[in-house]
Design a protein around this motif. Sequence first.
Motif, short mmCIF file in Angstrom:
data_model
loop_
_atom_site.label_atom_id
_atom_site.label_comp_id
_atom_site.label_asym_id
_atom_site.label_seq_id
_atom_site.Cartn_x
_atom_site.Cartn_y
_atom_site.Cartn_z
N THR A 46 -14.41 -15.25 23.10
CA THR A 46 -14.54 -13.87 23.60
C THR A 46 -15.98 -13.38 23.60
N THR A 47 -16.94 -14.24 23.24
CA THR A 47 -18.33 -13.80 23.12
C THR A 47 -19.25 -14.63 24.01
N THR A 48 -20.37 -14.02 24.39
CA THR A 48 -21.42 -14.76 25.10
C THR A 48 -22.18 -15.63 24.10
N ALA A 49 -22.51 -15.05 22.95
CA ALA A 49 -23.20 -15.80 21.89
C ALA A 49 -22.20 -16.73 21.20
N LYS A 50 -22.64 -17.92 20.90
CA LYS A 50 -21.78 -18.91 20.23
C LYS A 50 -22.27 -19.23 18.82
N GLU A 51 -23.47 -18.77 18.46
CA GLU A 51 -24.03 -19.08 17.16
C GLU A 51 -24.19 -17.79 16.35
N ILE A 52 -24.20 -17.91 15.03
CA ILE A 52 -24.18 -16.75 14.15
C ILE A 52 -25.38 -16.79 13.20
N LEU A 53 -26.11 -15.67 13.12
CA LEU A 53 -27.14 -15.48 12.11
C LEU A 53 -26.67 -14.41 11.15
N ILE A 54 -26.68 -14.72 9.84
CA ILE A 54 -26.41 -13.72 8.82
C ILE A 54 -27.69 -13.51 8.03
N PHE A 55 -27.90 -12.27 7.55
CA PHE A 55 -29.13 -11.99 6.81
C PHE A 55 -28.87 -10.91 5.76
N CYS A 56 -29.76 -10.86 4.77
CA CYS A 56 -29.67 -9.83 3.74
C CYS A 56 -31.06 -9.51 3.23
N PRO A 57 -31.24 -8.35 2.56
CA PRO A 57 -32.57 -7.94 2.09
C PRO A 57 -32.93 -8.52 0.73
N GLU A 58 -32.02 -9.26 0.09
CA GLU A 58 -32.35 -9.94 -1.16
C GLU A 58 -32.79 -11.37 -0.86
N THR A 59 -33.74 -11.89 -1.64
CA THR A 59 -34.34 -13.18 -1.31
C THR A 59 -34.44 -14.08 -2.54
N TYR A 60 -34.57 -15.38 -2.27
CA TYR A 60 -34.85 -16.35 -3.33
C TYR A 60 -36.25 -16.15 -3.88
N SER A 61 -37.21 -15.91 -3.00
CA SER A 61 -38.61 -15.74 -3.38
C SER A 61 -39.02 -14.28 -3.25
N ASP A 62 -39.69 -13.76 -4.27
CA ASP A 62 -40.09 -12.34 -4.26
C ASP A 62 -41.10 -12.02 -3.16
N VAL A 63 -41.80 -13.02 -2.64
CA VAL A 63 -42.82 -12.74 -1.62
C VAL A 63 -42.21 -12.60 -0.22
N ASN A 64 -40.92 -12.92 -0.08
CA ASN A 64 -40.27 -12.83 1.23
C ASN A 64 -39.49 -11.52 1.36
N ASP A 65 -39.20 -11.15 2.61
CA ASP A 65 -38.57 -9.86 2.89
C ASP A 65 -37.08 -9.97 3.19
N LEU A 66 -36.66 -11.07 3.78
CA LEU A 66 -35.26 -11.26 4.14
C LEU A 66 -34.86 -12.71 3.91
N SER A 67 -33.58 -12.93 3.65
CA SER A 67 -33.03 -14.27 3.58
C SER A 67 -32.00 -14.43 4.69
N VAL A 68 -31.99 -15.60 5.32
CA VAL A 68 -31.22 -15.83 6.54
C VAL A 68 -30.48 -17.15 6.46
N ARG A 69 -29.31 -17.20 7.09
CA ARG A 69 -28.62 -18.47 7.36
C ARG A 69 -28.16 -18.44 8.82
N VAL A 70 -28.12 -19.61 9.46
CA VAL A 70 -27.68 -19.72 10.86
C VAL A 70 -26.66 -20.84 10.97
N PHE A 71 -25.52 -20.51 11.61
CA PHE A 71 -24.44 -21.47 11.82
C PHE A 71 -24.27 -21.71 13.31
N ALA A 72 -24.21 -23.00 13.71
CA ALA A 72 -24.10 -23.33 15.13
C ALA A 72 -23.15 -24.51 15.35
N PRO A 73 -21.90 -24.42 14.91
CA PRO A 73 -20.97 -25.54 15.08
C PRO A 73 -20.74 -25.94 16.53
N SER A 74 -20.81 -24.98 17.45
CA SER A 74 -20.57 -25.31 18.86
C SER A 74 -21.65 -26.22 19.43
N LEU A 75 -22.81 -26.26 18.78
CA LEU A 75 -23.91 -27.14 19.19
C LEU A 75 -23.92 -28.43 18.39
#
Length: 294
Positions: A191-220
């Motif tokens: 039902t979507t044009t986009a087939k891949e998903i990016l999730i993000f949050c403002p908490e990070t592993y490293s204090d010097v970074n601003d956001l933490s991200v994961r990307v899932f692309a099973p269709s690829l």
Amino acid sequence: MNFYIVDVFAESKYAGNQLAVFCGAGVADLSDTQMLQIAREINYSETTFVRSPEPQNGGYDVRIFTPKKELPFAGHPTLGTAFVIQQEIINKPVQQVILNLAVGQIPVTFNYQNEAADVLWMRQNSPTFGQVLPADSLAGVLNLEVDEIDDRFPIQEVSTGVPFIIVPLKTLASLKKAKVNLDKYFELIETTTAKEILIFCPETYSDVNDLSVRVFAPSLGIPEDPATGSANGCLAGYLVNYAYFGKDAIDVKVEQGYEIDRPSLLLLQSQKKDGEIEVLVGGRVVMVAKGEFV
């Protein structure tokens, strides 16, 4: 054909996102099927093919393949391929390398430190914003609770050349535990044009970074990507469009790939200008290997 393996959005070897780049006289003779077969043999997120060592219309013709299909644009292949072209074809410091991709010409700008390439920046197309999706649907796809999604901002399809579903989360704990339910995922992308998903949050592993991200692309054929320049370009536009940091311009550091032992660092700059959103994505590229395909 010569090939090169580089790690993109990496601060050192064996981090970031792996890329194989093919160049040389034999590349021009490859069929679409052969390029796809080679991409499957390499089995990285993407493999690129520089079709000619000579620029055409000021840029280098490049094709990008995942193990499953060709892409019109992708972020880490753009930076990595530009790096290989500068290092191995041009073979001297230049301010910019332009790639001719299916989405159009994408310029990559080089910063140097002691004449060695340092941070590379690519300007992506201005983002377009698609449909907004319900939180309960994405919570089911990601095996999360609805209240783990940050309802101050929409779940939305965004594209700077390749569309992604952008999902804001509240905490790093939720980001870490997210796991794609493949049945619900494949039902959703019907039902979507986009087939891949990016999730993000403002908490990070490293204090010097601003956001933490994961990307899932099973269709690829990519269960999880360690560093995704195209998706993070979409995220940059999203952050500015919705004033995620309370302003209409950003200059942030994004970490990705920690959950799959490929820590990556992406630099995002974006601002509203003349009615459009400008997007720049930057990072470092590290040469890992050189060889010959026979």
